[in-house]
Design a protein around this motif. Structure first.
Motif, PDB file in Angstrom:
ATOM      1  N   SER A 134       0.831  -1.211   0.000  1.00  0.00           N
ATOM      2  CA  SER A 134       0.000   0.000   0.000  1.00  0.00           C
ATOM      3  C   SER A 134       0.864   1.259   0.000  1.00  0.00           C
ATOM      4  N   LEU A 135       1.922   1.240   0.809  1.00  0.00           N
ATOM      5  CA  LEU A 135       2.802   2.402   0.886  1.00  0.00           C
ATOM      6  C   LEU A 135       3.535   2.625  -0.435  1.00  0.00           C
ATOM      7  N   ILE A 136       4.062   1.564  -1.014  1.00  0.00           N
ATOM      8  CA  ILE A 136       4.796   1.686  -2.271  1.00  0.00           C
ATOM      9  C   ILE A 136       3.886   2.196  -3.389  1.00  0.00           C
ATOM     10  N   VAL A 137       2.669   1.660  -3.447  1.00  0.00           N
ATOM     11  CA  VAL A 137       1.735   2.077  -4.499  1.00  0.00           C
ATOM     12  C   VAL A 137       1.422   3.566  -4.389  1.00  0.00           C
ATOM     13  N   THR A 138       1.181   4.058  -3.182  1.00  0.00           N
ATOM     14  CA  THR A 138       0.849   5.483  -3.036  1.00  0.00           C
ATOM     15  C   THR A 138       2.070   6.365  -3.276  1.00  0.00           C
ATOM     16  N   MET A 139       3.227   5.954  -2.776  1.00  0.00           N
ATOM     17  CA  MET A 139       4.422   6.780  -2.926  1.00  0.00           C
ATOM     18  C   MET A 139       4.909   6.838  -4.374  1.00  0.00           C
ATOM     19  N   VAL A 140       4.728   5.742  -5.101  1.00  0.00           N
ATOM     20  CA  VAL A 140       5.152   5.700  -6.507  1.00  0.00           C
ATOM     21  C   VAL A 140       4.023   6.127  -7.440  1.00  0.00           C
ATOM     22  N   GLY A 141       2.807   5.698  -7.134  1.00  0.00           N
ATOM     23  CA  GLY A 141       1.687   5.962  -8.026  1.00  0.00           C
ATOM     24  C   GLY A 141       1.190   7.398  -8.016  1.00  0.00           C
ATOM     25  N   THR A 142       1.262   8.058  -6.851  1.00  0.00           N
ATOM     26  CA  THR A 142       0.735   9.420  -6.766  1.00  0.00           C
ATOM     27  C   THR A 142       1.473  10.399  -7.671  1.00  0.00           C
ATOM     28  N   PRO A 143       2.824  10.454  -7.674  1.00  0.00           N
ATOM     29  CA  PRO A 143       3.487  11.370  -8.608  1.00  0.00           C
ATOM     30  C   PRO A 143       3.229  11.027 -10.071  1.00  0.00           C
ATOM     31  N   MET A 144       3.046   9.729 -10.369  1.00  0.00           N
ATOM     32  CA  MET A 144       2.702   9.350 -11.735  1.00  0.00           C
ATOM     33  C   MET A 144       1.334   9.901 -12.116  1.00  0.00           C
ATOM     34  N   LYS A 176      -5.598  27.621  -5.169  1.00  0.00           N
ATOM     35  CA  LYS A 176      -5.530  26.177  -5.375  1.00  0.00           C
ATOM     36  C   LYS A 176      -6.188  25.753  -6.680  1.00  0.00           C
ATOM     37  N   ARG A 177      -6.802  26.689  -7.359  1.00  0.00           N
ATOM     38  CA  ARG A 177      -7.478  26.367  -8.618  1.00  0.00           C
ATOM     39  C   ARG A 177      -6.467  25.750  -9.590  1.00  0.00           C
ATOM     40  N   GLY A 178      -6.858  24.635 -10.169  1.00  0.00           N
ATOM     41  CA  GLY A 178      -5.988  23.973 -11.127  1.00  0.00           C
ATOM     42  C   GLY A 178      -5.110  22.895 -10.532  1.00  0.00           C
ATOM     43  N   THR A 179      -5.089  22.769  -9.188  1.00  0.00           N
ATOM     44  CA  THR A 179      -4.323  21.696  -8.558  1.00  0.00           C
ATOM     45  C   THR A 179      -4.890  20.342  -9.000  1.00  0.00           C
ATOM     46  N   PRO A 180      -4.032  19.397  -9.393  1.00  0.00           N
ATOM     47  CA  PRO A 180      -4.533  18.091  -9.849  1.00  0.00           C
ATOM     48  C   PRO A 180      -5.455  17.428  -8.831  1.00  0.00           C
ATOM     49  N   GLY A 221     -11.676  19.401   2.987  1.00  0.00           N
ATOM     50  CA  GLY A 221     -11.752  20.791   2.544  1.00  0.00           C
ATOM     51  C   GLY A 221     -10.463  21.561   2.708  1.00  0.00           C
ATOM     52  N   LEU A 222      -9.474  20.973   3.373  1.00  0.00           N
ATOM     53  CA  LEU A 222      -8.173  21.617   3.565  1.00  0.00           C
ATOM     54  C   LEU A 222      -7.078  20.625   3.196  1.00  0.00           C
ATOM     55  N   ASP A 223      -5.927  21.122   2.826  1.00  0.00           N
ATOM     56  CA  ASP A 223      -4.824  20.266   2.406  1.00  0.00           C
ATOM     57  C   ASP A 223      -4.438  19.303   3.530  1.00  0.00           C
ATOM     58  N   ASN A 240      -0.016  20.495   2.990  1.00  0.00           N
ATOM     59  CA  ASN A 240       0.003  21.882   2.539  1.00  0.00           C
ATOM     60  C   ASN A 240       1.406  22.349   2.131  1.00  0.00           C
ATOM     61  N   PRO A 241       1.565  22.949   0.932  1.00  0.00           N
ATOM     62  CA  PRO A 241       0.556  23.111  -0.125  1.00  0.00           C
ATOM     63  C   PRO A 241       0.411  21.834  -0.939  1.00  0.00           C
ATOM     64  N   ALA A 242      -0.813  21.413  -1.143  1.00  0.00           N
ATOM     65  CA  ALA A 242      -1.082  20.125  -1.775  1.00  0.00           C
ATOM     66  C   ALA A 242      -0.644  20.118  -3.235  1.00  0.00           C
ATOM     67  N   SER A 243       0.000  19.002  -3.622  1.00  0.00           N
ATOM     68  CA  SER A 243       0.349  18.786  -5.027  1.00  0.00           C
ATOM     69  C   SER A 243      -0.777  18.088  -5.768  1.00  0.00           C
ATOM     70  N   ILE A 244      -1.690  17.477  -5.001  1.00  0.00           N
ATOM     71  CA  ILE A 244      -2.838  16.781  -5.576  1.00  0.00           C
ATOM     72  C   ILE A 244      -3.918  16.674  -4.508  1.00  0.00           C
ATOM     73  N   PHE A 245      -5.179  16.661  -4.927  1.00  0.00           N
ATOM     74  CA  PHE A 245      -6.316  16.452  -4.032  1.00  0.00           C
ATOM     75  C   PHE A 245      -6.860  15.043  -4.239  1.00  0.00           C
ATOM     76  N   MET A 246      -7.430  14.455  -3.181  1.00  0.00           N
ATOM     77  CA  MET A 246      -8.029  13.130  -3.335  1.00  0.00           C
ATOM     78  C   MET A 246      -9.344  13.183  -4.086  1.00  0.00           C
ATOM     79  N   GLY A 247     -10.051  14.322  -4.010  1.00  0.00           N
ATOM     80  CA  GLY A 247     -11.327  14.454  -4.682  1.00  0.00           C
ATOM     81  C   GLY A 247     -12.383  13.550  -4.078  1.00  0.00           C
ATOM     82  N   ASP A 248     -13.570  13.565  -4.696  1.00  0.00           N
ATOM     83  CA  ASP A 248     -14.652  12.698  -4.223  1.00  0.00           C
ATOM     84  C   ASP A 248     -14.306  11.228  -4.440  1.00  0.00           C
ATOM     85  N   THR A 249     -13.431  10.932  -5.404  1.00  0.00           N
ATOM     86  CA  THR A 249     -12.990   9.559  -5.621  1.00  0.00           C
ATOM     87  C   THR A 249     -12.396   8.981  -4.348  1.00  0.00           C
ATOM     88  N   GLY A 250     -11.660   9.811  -3.617  1.00  0.00           N
ATOM     89  CA  GLY A 250     -11.059   9.367  -2.366  1.00  0.00           C
ATOM     90  C   GLY A 250     -11.986   9.493  -1.184  1.00  0.00           C
TER      91      GLY A 250
END
Length: 368
Positions: free
Chosen positions: A11-21, A46-50, A192-194, A257-267
């Motif tokens: 789980s850790l490897i997938v998130t650490m490697v998969g998130t930047p991808m 934050k507009r436009g953050t992945p 709602g916050l990073d 913070n500052p977030a490079s990506i949001f989890m969104g409703d998917t998360g």
């Protein structure tokens, strides 16, 4: 224990490697977050953050548990339990709804995705499927994946069986729909916050992992002294909960913070569905109110704000959910997030204290 460690590492490897991808992919597709215009003005940057980061969280939990299940099958011939499959179904189905919602937002380039009716219908369908299957599919242990009733810890204090099996199933479906809707919306409001939802989920799922592990150690029919639990496959549930905690931990590296990506409703919807399903599978639906106290606090602040405004046209908070109230009161975003993590940690510690105290009392060890 080795199976648990394997699940955590994967789980850790997938998130650490998969998130930047995923961040690079979302950037290329221009799938950035659209910020609500009535929110704090400081959030407009934050507009436009992945977004769509929840995709990695879902995959990390699934692969973490899957690798653990594969190890146990190859090592001891253990087949995956229906309890685990159903809990993962709840997570993935709610995550799918969130993905559709997120994709609608980024494709329309606005902050509105699925309609309220569309989201509610999807939640109803998936929650109903989960509820019915959890009651009717037999497990390898012979213990129920779910109980047709409401439980604080293990034994139902209100059973739905009073009017026959058919009525019990109907009432249980209604109960599960309420839980799924409540927890998915509560986690969604917390996001709602990073780093707020990721960090608090890491803490809350760790709490669920401890509870499920204790139940597996004191399973009915086992050789351990003290009160035993009639819970189906709690070791599988332990692995799922800890994989979820680790996935949130890895995601937090990029979501702080500052977030490079949001989890969104998917998360957030997936984590909410998983939280609800774990409470049902571990027979701790009402203890989960304490365990997920921060989510409850966030959701209730929104309910109070809307209800009070409709009655009086005045606001209780400067903005709801309550984390925005503290932002507008002068707290920095980071301070709000860290302090809310601390609050959630206190809720989890309180829940674990209550859980252990209940076990001590039921074991007859309170005055021994």
């Amino acid at each position: 224990m080795i199976a648990l460690i394997i699940g955590m590492l994967v789980s850790l490897i997938v998130t650490m490697v998969g998130t930047p991808m995923l961040i690079r992919l979302v950037h290329r597709l221009h799938y950035g977050q659209y910020i609500r215009q009535d929110g704090p003005k400081s959030h407009l940057v934050k507009r436009g953050t992945p977004t769509l980061g929840g995709v990695v969280i879902n995959i990390a939990i699934l692969l973490g548990w899957g690798s653990s299940a594969l190890y146990r099958y190859l090592h001891a011939g253990d087949v995956p339990s229906w309890s685990a499959v159903l809990v993962l179904f709840a997570m993935l189905s709610m995550g799918l709804l969130g993905f559709i919602d997120d994709f609608a937002k980024v494709s329309k380039k606005q902050n509105e995705g699925l309609t309220v009716g569309g989201k509610f219908f999807g939640q109803f369908v998936f929650a109903t499927i989960y509820a019915v299957l959890a009651l009717i599919i037999p497990t390898k242990t012979g213990m129920p994946s779910a109980q047709a009733g409401m439980s604080f810890i293990e034994k139902p204090f209100f059973s739905f069986e009073f009017a026959g099996r058919a009525v019990a199933i109907i009432l249980f479906v209604i109960w599960v729909n309420f839980l799924m809707t409540a927890w998915t919306n509560a986690v969604n409001l917390t996001d709602g916050l990073d780093g707020l939802a990721a960090g608090s989920s890491m803490i809350s799922f760790t709490g669920f992992g401890v509870i499920a592990f204790w139940e597996s150690y004191h399973i009915k029919g086992g050789g351990h002294q003290g009160y035993s639990y009639a819970v189906s496959d709690p070791l599988d549930l332990t692995i799922i909960a800890i994989c979820a905690a680790v996935a949130c931990f890895g995601f937090l590296w990029y979501n702080s913070n500052p977030a490079s990506i949001f989890m969104g409703d998917t998360g957030s919807l997936a984590l909410g569905g998983l939280f609800a399903a774990l409470s049902i599978a571990t027979h701790t639906e009402f203890l989960a109110v304490i365990l997920g106290g921060l989510y409850v606090m966030e959701a209730m602040s929104d309910v109070i704000q809307v209800g009070y405004f409709k009655m009086t046209h005045k606001r209780v908070f400067k903005m709801a959910p309550i984390h925005h109230h503290f932002e507008l009161s002068g707290w920095t975003e980071t301070k709000v997030v860290v302090r809310f993590w601390m609050i959630e940690l206190l809720f989890v510690l309180l829940a674990l204290t209550v859980f252990y105290g209940d076990w001590v009392a039921r074991s007859g060890l309170l005055f021994s």
